[in-house]
Design an enzyme around this catalytic site. Structure first.
Site, mmCIF file in Angstrom:
data_model
loop_
_atom_site.group_PDB
_atom_site.id
_atom_site.type_symbol
_atom_site.label_atom_id
_atom_site.label_comp_id
_atom_site.label_asym_id
_atom_site.label_seq_id
_atom_site.Cartn_x
_atom_site.Cartn_y
_atom_site.Cartn_z
ATOM 1 C CB SER A 185 -0.953 -0.006 1.187
ATOM 2 O OG SER A 185 -0.252 -0.178 2.391
ATOM 3 C CG HIS A 213 -3.768 -0.741 -2.262
ATOM 4 N ND1 HIS A 213 -4.263 0.536 -2.219
ATOM 5 C CD2 HIS A 213 -3.438 -1.061 -0.987
ATOM 6 C CE1 HIS A 213 -4.211 0.986 -0.987
ATOM 7 N NE2 HIS A 213 -3.716 0.035 -0.210
ATOM 8 C CE LYS A 243 -7.527 1.044 0.994
ATOM 9 N NZ LYS A 243 -6.629 0.215 1.763
HETATM 10 C C1 LIG Z 1 -6.778 -0.058 3.231
HETATM 11 C C2 LIG Z 1 -6.192 -1.377 3.505
HETATM 12 C C3 LIG Z 1 -6.836 -2.273 4.359
HETATM 13 C C4 LIG Z 1 -8.030 -1.894 5.176
HETATM 14 O O1 LIG Z 1 -9.185 -1.809 4.429
HETATM 15 P P1 LIG Z 1 -10.372 -0.886 4.979
HETATM 16 O O2 LIG Z 1 -11.560 -1.385 4.266
HETATM 17 O O3 LIG Z 1 -10.012 0.508 4.655
HETATM 18 O O4 LIG Z 1 -10.442 -1.139 6.467
HETATM 19 C C5 LIG Z 1 -6.310 -3.537 4.479
HETATM 20 N N1 LIG Z 1 -5.185 -3.892 3.826
HETATM 21 C C6 LIG Z 1 -4.531 -3.054 3.019
HETATM 22 C C7 LIG Z 1 -3.317 -3.518 2.308
HETATM 23 C C8 LIG Z 1 -5.011 -1.765 2.841
HETATM 24 O O5 LIG Z 1 -4.346 -0.914 2.079
#
Ligand SMILES: *Cc1c(COP(=O)(O)O)cnc(C)c1O
Length: 391
Positions: A185, A213, A243
């Site tokens: 990320s 991602h 996302k």
């Molecule tokens: C954003 C993210 C999460 C968490 O997801 P949310 O739905 O925002 O709680 C988990 N793992 C990774 C790699 C992320 O980037």
């Protein structure tokens, strides 16, 4: 001293210590105007800091689906899905996710964070061992720790280190799990999934990928296990709906018995309210758009590559491009400069990233204009100095 005075003293002291280390954080009100335009401090900015990679948070079909679901089923799920919160949109959403990922079934819950802290402890316990990439997301580490299993962090994407650790430690434990981000990320690079599957096979371990991602942007939208063109068989694929999917929620795609076990034992599924109807409906509409238009999912990486080629950097592998400036103050100043030029690029500093690797994390969206991508590249070029190693 009253309790509230003593607590306030405790918090103030901690905050002062964090401030001294430049680690105090603030939330800044940021009003979205579109998928990429925001207003912050009364200034209109183009944001390169959102994970809304496909601009679907503002897509008319997605908005319409959310509004219609709200009219039909109300604003909230009202209870855990095991009680009365399982409105009819969940099974459709889970079917679509499983189809996209090529698994038997999927289970959806509150967020990606809740998915990792809930799922890992269902599968792993104190007799077991978890191997995680040292740069994996914080919520994987939280899940690991809640499970009570032994935990070993291997060097980032370093298969030799992982192999050595598996060879040294695997046998002393009942089950072993390897967990990694599919797309990292804060770095935007990809895990070597095909090789990780082989290592997991060799050492009788299970592989879990966090595709937060990857879904919607890699492998024609299917995610990181499809990025090489084939469908790699990762038995545990989790991710987020917040996302590229433009909504809110987390999911795990897996075999039928695993998904059934999660629905039976996962604490963040059982003891937490189901997703709102609008979030589920928005995610369904987004998945439909992604499946109907593979060109859309290719756009964020195209924009990222436009940027990396303008700066003579290696081709972006994902929509995330880090510009590592090392020093936290310099990174904060660079972000401030970009903001003064109309671009929102949030600086990332420890403890989100390792000490000495503060960076601008630039995230590209299908909704960005090429002209903005090129202009941002020029501005970023102007904050780099010759001592910045080529990244
Ligand atoms: C954003 C993210 C999460 C968490 O997801 P949310 O739905 O925002 O709680 C988990 N793992 C990774 C790699 C992320 O980037």
């Amino acid at each position: 001293m009253t309790q509230s005075n003593s607590l306030a003293n405790f918090a103030s002291q901690k905050l002062r210590a964090l401030e001294r280390r430049k680690l105090r954080r603030h939330v800044t009100e940021t009003r979205p105007l579109s998928a990429v335009d925001v207003v912050r401090n009364d200034k209109r900015l183009t944001s390169f800091s959102s994970n809304d990679y496909l601009g679907l948070t503002h897509h008319p079909d997605v908005i319409k689906a959310a509004v219609e679901a709200t009219h039909k089923y109300g604003t909230g799920a009202g209870a855990s899905r095991l009680v009365t919160g399982n409105h009819p949109l969940f099974s459709e959403l889970e079917r679509k996710l499983a189809k996209l990922k090529g698994t038997d079934d999927a289970v959806v819950m509150g967020s990606g964070y809740l998915t990792n802290i809930g799922v890992i402890p269902v599968l792993m316990g104190p007799q077991d061992i978890i191997f995680s990439d040292e740069l994996c997301h914080a919520c994987i580490l939280s899940g690991n720790r809640l499970s009570g299993a032994a935990e070993h962090l291997y060097r980032h994407n370093n298969l030799d280190d992982l192999r050595d650790q598996l060879a040294a430690k695997r046998d002393k434990h009942r089950h072993a799990l390897i967990v990694t981000d599919g797309v990292f990320s804060m770095d935007g690079d990809l895990a070597p999934i095909a090789e990780l599957i082989k290592l997991a096979d060799e050492f009788d371990a299970w592989l879990m990928t966090d595709d937060a991602h990857g879904i919607g942007v890699l492998g024609g939208g299917h995610g990181s296990s499809f990025s090489g063109g084939d469908c790699l068989n990762v038995p545990l694929q989790m991710g987020t709906l917040s996302k590229a999917i433009g909504s809110y929620g987390g999911y795990l795609c897996a075999s039928q018995p695993v998904v059934d076990l999660i629905r039976t034992r996962c604490r963040s599924f059982i003891y937490s309210t189901g997703l709102s109807p609008s979030a589920a409906a928005a995610a369904i509409a987004a998945l439909d758009l992604i499946c109907a238009d593979p060109e859309l999912s290719a756009l964020p990486i195209k924009k990222a590559r436009l940027f990396t080629s303008a700066l003579n950097l290696p081709d972006a592998q994902s929509p995330i491009v880090p510009i590592i400036l090392h020093d936290t103050e310099r990174t904060m100043a660079a972000a401030k400069f970009l903001e003064s030029e109309g671009y929102l690029v949030v600086p990332i500093r420890p403890p989100t990233v390792p000490v000495g690797t503060s960076r601008l994390r630039i995230a590209f969206s299908a909704a960005h204009k090429d002209a903005d991508v090129k202009r941002l590249a020029e501005l970023v070029q102007s904050v780099l100095d010759p001592s910045d190693e080529r990244q």
